[in-house]
Design a protein around this motif. Structure first.
Motif: not given
Ligand code: MN
Ligand code: MN
Length: 321
Positions: A131, A152, A154, A158, A170, A245
């Motif tokens: 990432h 995003h 995931d 992050d 990442h 992700d």
């Molecule tokens: Mn990620």
């Protein structure tokens, strides 16, 4: 929106009724490989870099595995009712020439190539890699289009400030993107967050910066359709960037990843989530964190290839609009 198949088109998948899928060269969806960007409007780009991971590596082999898994993709998307390769001119750019031992040099290489892609208003569809590669992707998209509405998806935020004194990993990518002013937190959303955290304040700190956080628990409670409504309201008429992700999906659907978390999205839920984003104006996509050495039976690579196919279909919908 649809064309007759078989018609000559420069950027089009090889016909799998005429040549077997397992005859190379292996490009994404059997599309032509090119670095000549004339006439291209959407570009599959591999970024085989995993120097930003803090746990299990292997995502450098992601683009090759996803290309291999993509050989089974067909022309028509029945969910979104679009033939993405008819509407768009898509090519496979190959991989960015990254530097395995250097995040900084890799960022420079990514920026250099992506700058030229955005200058031509080509939409990049990037396959990582870990990432950390998303930061230069956001930098170049933001340079071309201004502040982005980030979606995003995931298991993780992050949004960590640093790992082992390193600012570019990442796990820090969206903290840096926020600090650099690449994304507008008030039109951005983190979706699918779950698992153990570094502290009890991790989510509330991210919310206090202006982001919306939709945890996996909220997805369970609200249902996917309501989540999509919230995301669409959040983005409004903004210019959207979608970063996916693969560890947003449950390890049963995506075991081949570096930082798995139990209790994630099923493949079907991931598809429904993406379908619910139809109509948004996307200027960039990435799919990251596929780590083939941890995969089994190519489960993760197949899921990733299909998610990228959905990205292309979403893009085709707005182009054919
Ligand atoms: Mn990620
Ligand atoms: Mn993650």
């Amino acid at each position: 929106m649809s064309r007759n198949t078989g018609e000559a088109k420069r950027f089009y998948p090889a016909d799998s009724l005429k040549s077997p899928r397992f005859t190379g060269p292996y490009t994404f969806a059997r599309l032509p490989h090119t670095r000549d960007l004339d006439g291209v409007d959407t570009l599959f780009i591999g970024v085989p870099f995993d120097g930003g991971v803090v746990f299990r590596p292997g995502a450098r082999f992601g683009p090759a595995a996803v290309r291999q898994a993509s050989l089974l993709l067909r022309l028509y998307n029945p969910y979104l009712r679009v033939k993405p390769f008819d509407v768009l001119n898509v090519a496979d750019y190959g991989d960015i020439n990254i530097v395995p031992s250097s995040v900084e040099s890799t960022y420079q290489a990514i920026s250099h190539e992506l700058e030229a892609v955005h200058r031509r208003r080509i939409t990049p569809v990037v396959c990582g890699g870990d990432h950390s590669i998303t930061l230069p992707l956001l930098r170049e998209a933001s340079k071309a289009y201004g502040k982005l509405a980030l979606i995003h998806i995931d298991a993780h935020l992050d949004m960590v400030d640093q790992h082992f004194s390193q600012k570019y990993t990442h796990g820090t990518v969206f903290r840096r993107a926020y600090e650099e002013g690449l994304i507008d937190p008030h039109s951005s959303v983190h979706v699918g967050i779950r698992g153990s955290l570094f502290s009890e304040d991790e989510i509330s700190e991210t919310e206090s910066l202006g982001f919306q956080v939709i945890t996996m628990r909220s997805i369970e409670e609200m249902g996917i359709e309501a989540v999509c409504d919230q995301i669409r309201r959040r983005v409004g008429g903004g210019v959207a960037y979608l970063s996916f992700d693969i560890d947003a999906c449950d390890p049963s659907c995506a075991p081949g990843t570096g930082t798995p978390e139990i209790g994630g999205l099923s493949s079907r839920e991931a598809l429904r989530l993406l379908h619910g984003l139809a109509g948004l104006e996307f200027v960039g996509f990435d799919l990251v964190e596929v780590s083939p050495p941890y995969d089994h039976g190519e489960i993760t690579a197949f899921l990733a290839a299909n998610i990228i196919y959905e990205f292309l279909s979403l893009k085709a919908l707005t182009k054919s609009g």
